[in-house]
Design a protein around this motif. Structure first.
Motif, PDB file in Angstrom:
ATOM      1  N   ARG A 154      20.715  66.727  62.492  1.00  0.00           N
ATOM      2  CA  ARG A 154      20.240  67.409  63.437  1.00  0.00           C
ATOM      3  C   ARG A 154      20.393  68.791  62.732  1.00  0.00           C
ATOM      4  N   GLU A 155      21.502  69.402  62.266  1.00  0.00           N
ATOM      5  CA  GLU A 155      21.848  70.703  62.048  1.00  0.00           C
ATOM      6  C   GLU A 155      21.021  71.198  60.924  1.00  0.00           C
ATOM      7  N   LEU A 156      20.908  70.175  59.984  1.00  0.00           N
ATOM      8  CA  LEU A 156      19.886  70.706  58.841  1.00  0.00           C
ATOM      9  C   LEU A 156      18.346  70.968  59.385  1.00  0.00           C
ATOM     10  N   VAL A 157      17.792  70.235  60.195  1.00  0.00           N
ATOM     11  CA  VAL A 157      16.521  70.152  60.719  1.00  0.00           C
ATOM     12  C   VAL A 157      16.465  71.162  61.599  1.00  0.00           C
ATOM     13  N   TRP A 158      17.333  71.632  62.629  1.00  0.00           N
ATOM     14  CA  TRP A 158      17.284  72.739  63.483  1.00  0.00           C
ATOM     15  C   TRP A 158      17.343  74.056  62.589  1.00  0.00           C
ATOM     16  N   ARG A 159      18.046  74.013  61.390  1.00  0.00           N
ATOM     17  CA  ARG A 159      18.234  75.387  60.809  1.00  0.00           C
ATOM     18  C   ARG A 159      17.242  75.611  59.979  1.00  0.00           C
ATOM     19  N   PHE A 160      16.777  74.707  59.368  1.00  0.00           N
ATOM     20  CA  PHE A 160      16.034  74.659  58.021  1.00  0.00           C
ATOM     21  C   PHE A 160      14.763  74.335  57.966  1.00  0.00           C
TER      22      PHE A 160
ATOM     23  N   ALA B 198      26.876  72.344  57.491  1.00  0.00           N
ATOM     24  CA  ALA B 198      26.133  71.354  58.039  1.00  0.00           C
ATOM     25  C   ALA B 198      27.118  70.015  57.987  1.00  0.00           C
ATOM     26  N   GLY B 199      28.235  69.967  57.278  1.00  0.00           N
ATOM     27  CA  GLY B 199      29.037  68.968  57.245  1.00  0.00           C
ATOM     28  C   GLY B 199      28.674  67.793  56.380  1.00  0.00           C
ATOM     29  N   VAL B 200      28.044  68.023  55.333  1.00  0.00           N
ATOM     30  CA  VAL B 200      27.635  67.287  54.220  1.00  0.00           C
ATOM     31  C   VAL B 200      28.498  67.736  52.988  1.00  0.00           C
ATOM     32  N   GLY B 201      29.427  66.320  52.567  1.00  0.00           N
ATOM     33  CA  GLY B 201      30.086  66.770  51.434  1.00  0.00           C
ATOM     34  C   GLY B 201      29.451  66.777  50.190  1.00  0.00           C
ATOM     35  N   PRO B 202      30.131  67.119  49.182  1.00  0.00           N
ATOM     36  CA  PRO B 202      29.626  67.468  47.897  1.00  0.00           C
ATOM     37  C   PRO B 202      28.552  66.588  47.246  1.00  0.00           C
ATOM     38  N   GLN B 203      29.076  65.202  47.127  1.00  0.00           N
ATOM     39  CA  GLN B 203      28.252  64.207  46.596  1.00  0.00           C
ATOM     40  C   GLN B 203      27.018  63.782  47.224  1.00  0.00           C
ATOM     41  N   ARG B 204      27.083  63.734  48.405  1.00  0.00           N
ATOM     42  CA  ARG B 204      25.737  63.726  49.371  1.00  0.00           C
ATOM     43  C   ARG B 204      24.899  64.802  49.055  1.00  0.00           C
ATOM     44  N   ALA B 205      25.266  66.058  49.136  1.00  0.00           N
ATOM     45  CA  ALA B 205      24.512  67.169  48.975  1.00  0.00           C
ATOM     46  C   ALA B 205      23.941  67.252  47.417  1.00  0.00           C
TER      47      ALA B 205
END
Length: 308
Positions: free
Chosen positions: A145-151, A183-190
């Motif tokens: 949600r945060e990534l979609v709303w912001r970017f 956005a609460g996304v850890g380094p591996q997933r990012a």
């Protein structure tokens, strides 16, 4: 009238009535998904990023005559409606599926309107699937949600509520580390998502290829394993046989449904072999029915990477 507000319509009539809500429900990432809404009248609304540009589509069904109608707006409206049959599962062929067991026979009848959809959009499914790797759904959906709303951007057309289109691949590829952290996304997933975004054009070209080749290409990217590849192929490629091996719940649910005991992945694959070609069809029917092993232990607590 601008391309954003002009409405394009297409109706697909099928021999057996389809249920867009059931079929497209697997695309929704939680009740608060900014790109997917279902209204009380049963219509499904989605904000979609297509190769032709963003689009909004509203899909509704008239069960009496087997008609499914898509109304779309935006630069990508024609692209979406050209592929409406695949999106609603009208091109999925369950004819070779033999349930065999009384439970599966009942579920096949109960969810007769469900089909395996094919969106034809790899990054659309790959981005949220990566966010869901090895974290709770609550964590993943919050980050989504945060990534979609912001970017992302607002979906085109006269939507009756806020609807969004997810960020494009270039945006994902160039997000700095602190934005992922925020956005609460850890380094591996990012890092996995950035790697995929950088080769997004090549990944989109996998639509229409042999499923084995699709999986091979997806899994050449570090951070994309069998679970993520299956989650993408089920949605973007319409693979009715892709099993989400490594999922926290699916093997246990399949075992509980078929044998009243939780399976591990190895046992699940062994049992599902009799339905090869339709293994995802089996697991999704069980999932739609809400069948699962009893919860006896504490649930995994969501983590907030922003606190570190």
């Amino acid at each position: 009238m601008s391309a954003t507000t002009a409405e394009v319509t297409r109706t697909v009539v099928t021999e057996s009535p389809l249920d867009p809500g059931l079929t497209l429900g697997g695309l929704q990432r939680g009740a608060g998904d900014p790109v997917h809404r279902r209204t009380p009248d049963g219509a499904v609304w989605r904000g979609i990023r297509t190769p032709a540009g963003p689009a909004t589509v509203r899909i509704s069904a008239a069960s009496a005559d087997g008609a499914v109608t898509g109304r779309a707006w935006g630069p990508g409206a024609d692209w979406v409606l050209d592929r409406l049959p695949a999106l609603i599962g009208a091109e999925d062929d369950p004819a070779g599926f033999e349930p065999g067991l009384p439970l599966l026979q009942r579920l096949a009848r109960r969810f007769a309107g469900w089909r395996v959809c094919r969106t034809g959009l790899v990054m659309e499914s790959l981005a949220p699937a990566i966010l869901e790797q090895k974290v709770t759904s609550i964590e993943a959906w919050r980050s989504w949600r945060e990534l979609v709303w912001r970017f992302g951007e607002k979906a085109p057309g006269p939507t009756p509520f806020p609807l969004w289109v997810q960020p494009d691949a270039r945006t994902f590829a160039t997000l700095p580390s602190w934005e992922w952290h925020r956005a609460g996304v850890g380094p591996q997933r990012a890092e996995a998502l950035v790697r995929c975004a950088r080769v997004a054009s090549a990944l989109e070209r996998t639509v229409g290829l042999d499923f084995a080749e699709v999986e091979r290409r997806l899994r050449t990217i570090p951070g994309i394993g069998v679970w993520t590849a299956a989650e993408v192929m089920q949605r973007a490629h319409g693979n009715a046989d892709a099993v989400s091996v490594g999922d926290f719940h699916i093997a246990k649910s399949v075992g509980w449904a078929l044998a009243a005991e939780p399976y591990d992945d190895e046992k699940m694959l062994q049992v599902l072999e009799r339905w090869r070609g339709h293994r995802f069809r089996v697991t999704r029917l069980i999932e739609l029915a809400g069948i699962g092993a009893p919860r006896r232990g504490p649930r995994l607590a969501p983590r907030d990477y922003r606190a570190f």
